[in-house]
Design a protein around this motif. Structure first.
Motif, PDB file in Angstrom:
ATOM      1  N   VAL A 274     -21.828  11.452  -3.358  1.00 58.66           N
ATOM      2  CA  VAL A 274     -23.204  11.799  -3.744  1.00 58.66           C
ATOM      3  C   VAL A 274     -23.201  12.594  -5.050  1.00 58.66           C
ATOM      4  N   CYS A 275     -22.276  13.534  -5.184  1.00 60.27           N
ATOM      5  CA  CYS A 275     -22.191  14.317  -6.416  1.00 60.27           C
ATOM      6  C   CYS A 275     -21.820  13.432  -7.604  1.00 60.27           C
ATOM      7  N   PHE A 276     -20.959  12.446  -7.369  1.00 54.72           N
ATOM      8  CA  PHE A 276     -20.579  11.519  -8.435  1.00 54.72           C
ATOM      9  C   PHE A 276     -21.800  10.749  -8.947  1.00 54.72           C
ATOM     10  N   PHE A 277     -22.585  10.205  -8.025  1.00 54.39           N
ATOM     11  CA  PHE A 277     -23.776   9.464  -8.445  1.00 54.39           C
ATOM     12  C   PHE A 277     -24.835  10.404  -9.023  1.00 54.39           C
ATOM     13  N   ALA A 278     -24.900  11.640  -8.500  1.00 58.65           N
ATOM     14  CA  ALA A 278     -25.842  12.608  -9.054  1.00 58.65           C
ATOM     15  C   ALA A 278     -25.472  12.944 -10.495  1.00 58.65           C
ATOM     16  N   PHE A 279     -24.174  13.049 -10.765  1.00 64.03           N
ATOM     17  CA  PHE A 279     -23.719  13.300 -12.140  1.00 64.03           C
ATOM     18  C   PHE A 279     -24.120  12.150 -13.051  1.00 64.03           C
ATOM     19  N   ILE A 280     -23.924  10.914 -12.588  1.00 64.20           N
ATOM     20  CA  ILE A 280     -24.301   9.749 -13.387  1.00 64.20           C
ATOM     21  C   ILE A 280     -25.808   9.738 -13.643  1.00 64.20           C
ATOM     22  N   ALA A 281     -26.587  10.027 -12.590  1.00 62.26           N
ATOM     23  CA  ALA A 281     -28.045  10.015 -12.733  1.00 62.26           C
ATOM     24  C   ALA A 281     -28.524  11.115 -13.681  1.00 62.26           C
ATOM     25  N   LEU A 282     -27.916  12.299 -13.562  1.00 69.50           N
ATOM     26  CA  LEU A 282     -28.342  13.437 -14.376  1.00 69.50           C
ATOM     27  C   LEU A 282     -28.021  13.224 -15.860  1.00 69.50           C
ATOM     28  N   PHE A 283     -26.854  12.642 -16.123  1.00 68.70           N
ATOM     29  CA  PHE A 283     -26.427  12.466 -17.511  1.00 68.70           C
ATOM     30  C   PHE A 283     -26.569  11.022 -17.976  1.00 68.70           C
ATOM     31  N   ALA A 284     -27.468  10.281 -17.345  1.00 66.65           N
ATOM     32  CA  ALA A 284     -27.693   8.894 -17.745  1.00 66.65           C
ATOM     33  C   ALA A 284     -28.051   8.751 -19.221  1.00 66.65           C
TER      34      ALA A 284
ATOM     35  N   GLY B 215     -27.546  -0.978 -16.751  1.00 68.05           N
ATOM     36  CA  GLY B 215     -28.278  -1.163 -15.504  1.00 68.05           C
ATOM     37  C   GLY B 215     -27.704  -0.361 -14.359  1.00 68.05           C
ATOM     38  N   VAL B 216     -26.380  -0.262 -14.282  1.00 67.71           N
ATOM     39  CA  VAL B 216     -25.756   0.504 -13.201  1.00 67.71           C
ATOM     40  C   VAL B 216     -25.987   2.001 -13.389  1.00 67.71           C
ATOM     41  N   VAL B 217     -25.846   2.485 -14.612  1.00 69.77           N
ATOM     42  CA  VAL B 217     -26.015   3.917 -14.884  1.00 69.77           C
ATOM     43  C   VAL B 217     -27.452   4.354 -14.629  1.00 69.77           C
ATOM     44  N   TRP B 218     -28.409   3.674 -15.224  1.00 66.91           N
ATOM     45  CA  TRP B 218     -29.801   4.061 -15.019  1.00 66.91           C
ATOM     46  C   TRP B 218     -30.296   3.654 -13.628  1.00 66.91           C
ATOM     47  N   GLY B 219     -29.634   2.684 -13.030  1.00 68.33           N
ATOM     48  CA  GLY B 219     -29.952   2.340 -11.652  1.00 68.33           C
ATOM     49  C   GLY B 219     -29.635   3.472 -10.691  1.00 68.33           C
ATOM     50  N   ALA B 220     -28.620   4.288 -11.021  1.00 69.55           N
ATOM     51  CA  ALA B 220     -28.297   5.454 -10.197  1.00 69.55           C
ATOM     52  C   ALA B 220     -29.447   6.459 -10.221  1.00 69.55           C
ATOM     53  N   ARG B 221     -30.009   6.675 -11.412  1.00 72.41           N
ATOM     54  CA  ARG B 221     -31.154   7.601 -11.495  1.00 72.41           C
ATOM     55  C   ARG B 221     -32.353   7.046 -10.737  1.00 72.41           C
TER      56      ARG B 221
ATOM     57  N   VAL C 243     -21.641  -9.493  -9.465  1.00 74.76           N
ATOM     58  CA  VAL C 243     -21.872  -9.226  -8.038  1.00 74.76           C
ATOM     59  C   VAL C 243     -21.202  -7.940  -7.589  1.00 74.76           C
ATOM     60  N   PHE C 244     -19.921  -7.785  -7.899  1.00 72.77           N
ATOM     61  CA  PHE C 244     -19.146  -6.680  -7.355  1.00 72.77           C
ATOM     62  C   PHE C 244     -19.539  -5.322  -7.944  1.00 72.77           C
ATOM     63  N   ILE C 245     -19.894  -5.271  -9.194  1.00 71.00           N
ATOM     64  CA  ILE C 245     -20.198  -3.967  -9.799  1.00 71.00           C
ATOM     65  C   ILE C 245     -21.499  -3.386  -9.258  1.00 71.00           C
ATOM     66  N   PRO C 246     -22.642  -4.084  -9.318  1.00 67.96           N
ATOM     67  CA  PRO C 246     -23.853  -3.504  -8.713  1.00 67.96           C
ATOM     68  C   PRO C 246     -23.754  -3.421  -7.198  1.00 67.96           C
ATOM     69  N   GLY C 247     -23.091  -4.405  -6.566  1.00 63.15           N
ATOM     70  CA  GLY C 247     -22.909  -4.344  -5.122  1.00 63.15           C
ATOM     71  C   GLY C 247     -22.071  -3.150  -4.709  1.00 63.15           C
ATOM     72  N   GLY C 248     -21.018  -2.852  -5.478  1.00 62.07           N
ATOM     73  CA  GLY C 248     -20.199  -1.678  -5.192  1.00 62.07           C
ATOM     74  C   GLY C 248     -20.976  -0.385  -5.377  1.00 62.07           C
ATOM     75  N   ALA C 249     -21.852  -0.334  -6.370  1.00 59.96           N
ATOM     76  CA  ALA C 249     -22.676   0.860  -6.577  1.00 59.96           C
ATOM     77  C   ALA C 249     -23.573   1.110  -5.364  1.00 59.96           C
ATOM     78  N   ILE C 250     -24.208   0.061  -4.857  1.00 60.51           N
ATOM     79  CA  ILE C 250     -25.054   0.209  -3.670  1.00 60.51           C
ATOM     80  C   ILE C 250     -24.219   0.641  -2.478  1.00 60.51           C
ATOM     81  N   PHE C 251     -23.061  -0.001  -2.281  1.00 53.35           N
ATOM     82  CA  PHE C 251     -22.210   0.295  -1.134  1.00 53.35           C
ATOM     83  C   PHE C 251     -21.782   1.756  -1.112  1.00 53.35           C
ATOM     84  N   PHE C 252     -21.252   2.248  -2.216  1.00 48.87           N
ATOM     85  CA  PHE C 252     -20.737   3.619  -2.243  1.00 48.87           C
ATOM     86  C   PHE C 252     -21.863   4.652  -2.226  1.00 48.87           C
ATOM     87  N   PHE C 253     -23.012   4.326  -2.799  1.00 45.03           N
ATOM     88  CA  PHE C 253     -24.147   5.243  -2.748  1.00 45.03           C
ATOM     89  C   PHE C 253     -24.616   5.426  -1.303  1.00 45.03           C
TER      90      PHE C 253
END
Length: 291
Positions: free
Chosen positions: A23-33, A78-84, A261-271
């Motif tokens: 969660v902190c990893f994705f929060a970091f990505i979202a905060l510093f998008a 898309g993955v970075v701003w998708g986290a935000r 497929v794997f990159i956005p799918g992996g982002a959803i999975f780990f989030f």
């Protein structure tokens, strides 16, 4: 001390620490998008940059670190701003669903009688329809848009909180400290706000932490079906939708377009995994039966 006991309970489950790190990893990505992926469109930062209109996705390269989707949208952006956007959707929908459920459930338990009966029958009507199906219907009626999707998700999420809060309040109302407060002359609203409600919301907080991941997963499903984000939006579900024509790759290489497929799918999975594991940590901390 309370802080030491909370810290001990949290660190006891190692998987909870993994959830916190995710969660902190994705929060970091979202905060510093804006730093990780500089905005291409100042009016709409969630609009992915598009290098051309070519159909075939491009593999990762120096100019596009995660490659591109069909029609050449930058997948890294898309993955970075998708986290935000995922945090925005998950936290906003969960907050308003929790707030509505808290108010409705408290009213049902406090007034009881016909009020309780009407409110509970209303929640039963919502529960009678699968949440994803009902969200699809509401989103289709309102039109494909991020805000409309969030309204649809909130409309199907609040009844679970209402039922949970109502049950906990009815249980807490029978405890000795509530009886003692009445004996000392405390009024109904004071007892509800000072004694009953604070001791009734902890299970709902745990459910809310678990629901954030589920809300994001459902939002991705709606976007995949064309009922959420508009095309070109930095939304993980939208990215998966753009990849569905390329899942099988080519006749000679089934992994030719693996990145779509794997990159956005992996982002959803780990989030979602991170929030589920973190929810287990909240349960351990807030459950009074835990030592």
């Amino acid at each position: 001390m309370l802080q030491n006991r909370i810290f001990k309970r949290f660190t006891r489950n190692k998987t909870s620490l993994v959830g916190l790190l995710l969660v902190c990893f994705f929060a970091f990505i979202a905060l510093f998008a804006p730093v990780l992926a500089p905005v291409d469109n100042a009016r709409n930062p969630y609009q992915m940059p598009q290098s051309s209109y070519a159909i075939e996705p491009q593999t990762p390269s120096a100019s596009h670190w995660f490659g591109t989707t069909e029609q050449q949208y930058d997948l890294y952006y898309g993955v970075v701003w998708g986290a935000r956007l995922a945090f925005k959707i998950g936290i906003t929908v969960t907050f308003f669903a929790f707030l509505i459920g808290l108010l409705v459930g408290s009213a049902a338990a406090y007034f009881g009688g016909k009020t309780d009966e009407v409110i509970m029958r209303l929640t039963d009507v919502v529960f009678a329809v699968p949440s994803l199906v009902l969200a699809m219907v509401i989103a289709a009626m309102l039109g494909p848009d991020i805000k409309n999707m969030m309204i649809a998700l909130t409309a199907v999420a609040w009844p679970s909180y209402a039922r949970l809060v109502r049950g906990d309040i009815l249980s807490v109302k029978q405890r000795d400290f509530v009886t003692a407060a009445r004996a000392l002359g405390a009024g109904g609203p004071r007892i509800m706000l000072r004694h009953i409600l604070p001791n009734s919301i902890y299970p709902s907080v745990v459910v809310a932490s678990l629901d954030i991941g589920y809300i994001v997963l459902t939002a991705a499903s709606l976007s995949f079906l064309g009922l959420g984000a508009q095309p070109g939006t930095a939304d993980w579900g939208q990215l998966i939708a753009m990849a569905r024509n390329w899942v099988l790759g080519t006749s000679g290489n089934t992994l030719a377009y693996w990145h779509t497929v794997f990159i956005p799918g992996g982002a959803i999975f780990f989030f979602v995994l991170g929030w589920n594991l973190l929810g287990d940590a909240f349960r351990d901390i807030l459950d009074p039966r835990q030592g």
